[in-house]
Design a protein around this motif. Structure first.
Motif, PDB file in Angstrom:
ATOM      1  N   PHE A  52       4.436   3.032  -7.153  1.00  0.00           N
ATOM      2  CA  PHE A  52       4.715   3.306  -5.749  1.00  0.00           C
ATOM      3  C   PHE A  52       3.829   2.385  -4.908  1.00  0.00           C
ATOM      4  O   PHE A  52       2.601   2.482  -4.976  1.00  0.00           O
ATOM      5  CB  PHE A  52       4.408   4.765  -5.408  1.00  0.00           C
ATOM      6  N   VAL A  53       4.450   1.509  -4.141  1.00  0.00           N
ATOM      7  CA  VAL A  53       3.701   0.618  -3.252  1.00  0.00           C
ATOM      8  C   VAL A  53       3.819   1.202  -1.855  1.00  0.00           C
ATOM      9  O   VAL A  53       4.891   1.193  -1.245  1.00  0.00           O
ATOM     10  CB  VAL A  53       4.262  -0.825  -3.294  1.00  0.00           C
ATOM     11  N   GLU A  54       2.706   1.746  -1.375  1.00  0.00           N
ATOM     12  CA  GLU A  54       2.655   2.308  -0.029  1.00  0.00           C
ATOM     13  C   GLU A  54       1.907   1.333   0.859  1.00  0.00           C
ATOM     14  O   GLU A  54       0.782   0.943   0.540  1.00  0.00           O
ATOM     15  CB  GLU A  54       1.924   3.649  -0.038  1.00  0.00           C
ATOM     16  N   MET A  55       2.538   0.945   1.968  1.00  0.00           N
ATOM     17  CA  MET A  55       1.852   0.054   2.897  1.00  0.00           C
ATOM     18  C   MET A  55       2.339   0.307   4.315  1.00  0.00           C
ATOM     19  O   MET A  55       3.413   0.871   4.515  1.00  0.00           O
ATOM     20  CB  MET A  55       2.003  -1.411   2.500  1.00  0.00           C
ATOM     21  N   SER A  56       1.540  -0.111   5.266  1.00  0.00           N
ATOM     22  CA  SER A  56       1.873   0.084   6.672  1.00  0.00           C
ATOM     23  C   SER A  56       3.212  -0.559   6.989  1.00  0.00           C
ATOM     24  O   SER A  56       3.443  -1.728   6.682  1.00  0.00           O
ATOM     25  CB  SER A  56       0.792  -0.526   7.561  1.00  0.00           C
ATOM     26  N   ALA A  57       4.085   0.206   7.613  1.00  0.00           N
ATOM     27  CA  ALA A  57       5.431  -0.268   7.920  1.00  0.00           C
ATOM     28  C   ALA A  57       5.400  -1.520   8.794  1.00  0.00           C
ATOM     29  O   ALA A  57       6.218  -2.427   8.619  1.00  0.00           O
ATOM     30  CB  ALA A  57       6.225   0.841   8.602  1.00  0.00           C
ATOM     31  N   HIS A  58       4.446  -1.591   9.716  1.00  0.00           N
ATOM     32  CA  HIS A  58       4.410  -2.740  10.629  1.00  0.00           C
ATOM     33  C   HIS A  58       4.041  -4.050   9.918  1.00  0.00           C
ATOM     34  O   HIS A  58       4.253  -5.125  10.459  1.00  0.00           O
ATOM     35  CB  HIS A  58       3.460  -2.478  11.804  1.00  0.00           C
ATOM     36  N   LYS A  59       3.533  -3.968   8.697  1.00  0.00           N
ATOM     37  CA  LYS A  59       3.198  -5.170   7.930  1.00  0.00           C
ATOM     38  C   LYS A  59       4.371  -5.662   7.080  1.00  0.00           C
ATOM     39  O   LYS A  59       4.267  -6.688   6.425  1.00  0.00           O
ATOM     40  CB  LYS A  59       1.985  -4.915   7.032  1.00  0.00           C
ATOM     41  N   ILE A  60       5.475  -4.931   7.090  1.00  0.00           N
ATOM     42  CA  ILE A  60       6.644  -5.290   6.288  1.00  0.00           C
ATOM     43  C   ILE A  60       7.686  -5.940   7.195  1.00  0.00           C
ATOM     44  O   ILE A  60       8.277  -5.266   8.042  1.00  0.00           O
ATOM     45  CB  ILE A  60       7.241  -4.048   5.585  1.00  0.00           C
ATOM     46  N   LYS A  61       7.906  -7.232   7.026  1.00  0.00           N
ATOM     47  CA  LYS A  61       8.917  -7.939   7.819  1.00  0.00           C
ATOM     48  C   LYS A  61      10.310  -7.580   7.337  1.00  0.00           C
ATOM     49  O   LYS A  61      11.215  -7.347   8.125  1.00  0.00           O
ATOM     50  CB  LYS A  61       8.694  -9.448   7.751  1.00  0.00           C
ATOM     51  N   SER A  62      10.508  -7.569   6.012  1.00  0.00           N
ATOM     52  CA  SER A  62      11.789  -7.210   5.418  1.00  0.00           C
ATOM     53  C   SER A  62      11.508  -6.447   4.122  1.00  0.00           C
ATOM     54  O   SER A  62      11.017  -7.032   3.153  1.00  0.00           O
ATOM     55  CB  SER A  62      12.619  -8.463   5.117  1.00  0.00           C
ATOM     56  N   ALA A  63      11.850  -5.180   4.124  1.00  0.00           N
ATOM     57  CA  ALA A  63      11.625  -4.355   2.927  1.00  0.00           C
ATOM     58  C   ALA A  63      12.438  -4.886   1.742  1.00  0.00           C
ATOM     59  O   ALA A  63      11.950  -4.896   0.612  1.00  0.00           O
ATOM     60  CB  ALA A  63      11.977  -2.902   3.216  1.00  0.00           C
ATOM     61  N   ASP A  64      13.656  -5.355   2.011  1.00  0.00           N
ATOM     62  CA  ASP A  64      14.501  -5.882   0.934  1.00  0.00           C
ATOM     63  C   ASP A  64      13.879  -7.118   0.300  1.00  0.00           C
ATOM     64  O   ASP A  64      13.851  -7.253  -0.923  1.00  0.00           O
ATOM     65  CB  ASP A  64      15.905  -6.215   1.457  1.00  0.00           C
ATOM     66  N   GLU A  65      13.379  -8.029   1.128  1.00  0.00           N
ATOM     67  CA  GLU A  65      12.750  -9.244   0.602  1.00  0.00           C
ATOM     68  C   GLU A  65      11.459  -8.920  -0.143  1.00  0.00           C
ATOM     69  O   GLU A  65      11.195  -9.486  -1.204  1.00  0.00           O
ATOM     70  CB  GLU A  65      12.457 -10.228   1.733  1.00  0.00           C
ATOM     71  N   ASN A  88       9.797   1.723 -12.992  1.00  0.00           N
ATOM     72  CA  ASN A  88      10.483   2.005 -11.730  1.00  0.00           C
ATOM     73  C   ASN A  88       9.533   1.587 -10.606  1.00  0.00           C
ATOM     74  O   ASN A  88       8.353   1.946 -10.617  1.00  0.00           O
ATOM     75  CB  ASN A  88      10.817   3.488 -11.598  1.00  0.00           C
ATOM     76  N   LEU A  89      10.067   0.843  -9.643  1.00  0.00           N
ATOM     77  CA  LEU A  89       9.267   0.326  -8.535  1.00  0.00           C
ATOM     78  C   LEU A  89       9.810   0.880  -7.225  1.00  0.00           C
ATOM     79  O   LEU A  89      11.006   0.762  -6.944  1.00  0.00           O
ATOM     80  CB  LEU A  89       9.333  -1.207  -8.523  1.00  0.00           C
ATOM     81  N   THR A  90       8.931   1.479  -6.428  1.00  0.00           N
ATOM     82  CA  THR A  90       9.313   2.066  -5.150  1.00  0.00           C
ATOM     83  C   THR A  90       8.419   1.517  -4.051  1.00  0.00           C
ATOM     84  O   THR A  90       7.190   1.532  -4.182  1.00  0.00           O
ATOM     85  CB  THR A  90       9.171   3.610  -5.188  1.00  0.00           C
ATOM     86  N   LEU A  91       9.028   1.040  -2.980  1.00  0.00           N
ATOM     87  CA  LEU A  91       8.298   0.587  -1.799  1.00  0.00           C
ATOM     88  C   LEU A  91       8.396   1.688  -0.751  1.00  0.00           C
ATOM     89  O   LEU A  91       9.499   2.128  -0.415  1.00  0.00           O
ATOM     90  CB  LEU A  91       8.889  -0.715  -1.261  1.00  0.00           C
ATOM     91  N   ILE A  92       7.245   2.118  -0.246  1.00  0.00           N
ATOM     92  CA  ILE A  92       7.206   3.208   0.727  1.00  0.00           C
ATOM     93  C   ILE A  92       6.505   2.719   1.993  1.00  0.00           C
ATOM     94  O   ILE A  92       5.271   2.638   2.036  1.00  0.00           O
ATOM     95  CB  ILE A  92       6.465   4.442   0.159  1.00  0.00           C
ATOM     96  N   PRO A  93       7.282   2.364   3.033  1.00  0.00           N
ATOM     97  CA  PRO A  93       6.654   1.997   4.307  1.00  0.00           C
ATOM     98  C   PRO A  93       6.010   3.244   4.928  1.00  0.00           C
ATOM     99  O   PRO A  93       6.612   4.321   4.951  1.00  0.00           O
ATOM    100  CB  PRO A  93       7.824   1.504   5.164  1.00  0.00           C
ATOM    101  N   MET A  94       4.779   3.097   5.388  1.00  0.00           N
ATOM    102  CA  MET A  94       4.025   4.248   5.901  1.00  0.00           C
ATOM    103  C   MET A  94       3.672   4.055   7.375  1.00  0.00           C
ATOM    104  O   MET A  94       3.334   2.959   7.796  1.00  0.00           O
ATOM    105  CB  MET A  94       2.723   4.429   5.110  1.00  0.00           C
ATOM    106  N   GLU A  95       3.752   5.144   8.124  1.00  0.00           N
ATOM    107  CA  GLU A  95       3.261   5.195   9.504  1.00  0.00           C
ATOM    108  C   GLU A  95       2.006   6.057   9.455  1.00  0.00           C
ATOM    109  O   GLU A  95       2.074   7.269   9.466  1.00  0.00           O
ATOM    110  CB  GLU A  95       4.310   5.832  10.428  1.00  0.00           C
ATOM    111  N   TRP A  96       0.850   5.403   9.364  1.00  0.00           N
ATOM    112  CA  TRP A  96      -0.366   6.174   9.232  1.00  0.00           C
ATOM    113  C   TRP A  96      -1.488   5.568  10.054  1.00  0.00           C
ATOM    114  O   TRP A  96      -1.440   4.424  10.464  1.00  0.00           O
ATOM    115  CB  TRP A  96      -0.779   6.324   7.777  1.00  0.00           C
ATOM    116  N   LYS A  97      -2.465   6.383  10.286  1.00  0.00           N
ATOM    117  CA  LYS A  97      -3.708   5.965  10.937  1.00  0.00           C
ATOM    118  C   LYS A  97      -4.826   6.259   9.937  1.00  0.00           C
ATOM    119  O   LYS A  97      -4.894   7.356   9.397  1.00  0.00           O
ATOM    120  CB  LYS A  97      -3.970   6.738  12.231  1.00  0.00           C
TER     121      LYS A  97
END
Length: 102
Positions: A52-65, A88-97
């Motif tokens: 599971f790759v969790e990262m700040s959503a604003h740092k992801i330009k294109s989740a598909d790419e 199994n690989l999962t990308l999880i855009p996160m909105e966090w502080k």
């Protein structure tokens, strides 16, 4: 990362953990990447390895790419290292502080 140590040797899981940390760091340009590798005590119908790759959503330009690049790099690493387990690989855009070191 979650893995099943009945199906995946913990040494292999550690090698994969180090590799995925390096891959994610290189692909995203984020130096402060860390990995938790866990073998859950209770498992029901699980895959041998889940990343599971969790990262700040604003740092992801294109989740598909991003996920396509991570998949390509991870597949290449698996071939180079004769790593036979399915992942199994999962990308999880996160909105966090986050506040660190309080």
């Amino acid at each position: 990362m979650d893995f099943d140590k009945k199906r995946v040797n913990p040494t292999d899981a550690e090698l994969l953990s180090q590799a995925i940390r390096q891959i994610v760091s290189e692909v995203t340009g984020i130096q402060d990447v860390f990995v938790y590798a866990n073998d859950s005590e209770i498992k029901i119908q699980t895959a041998p390895i889940e990343i599971f790759v969790e990262m700040s959503a604003h740092k992801i330009k294109s989740a598909d790419e991003l996920i396509a690049t991570l998949k390509e790099r991870l597949s290449h690493w698996k071939k180079e290292n004769n790593f036979a387990h399915s992942i199994n690989l999962t990308l999880i855009p996160m909105e966090w502080k986050v506040e660190i070191g309080i």
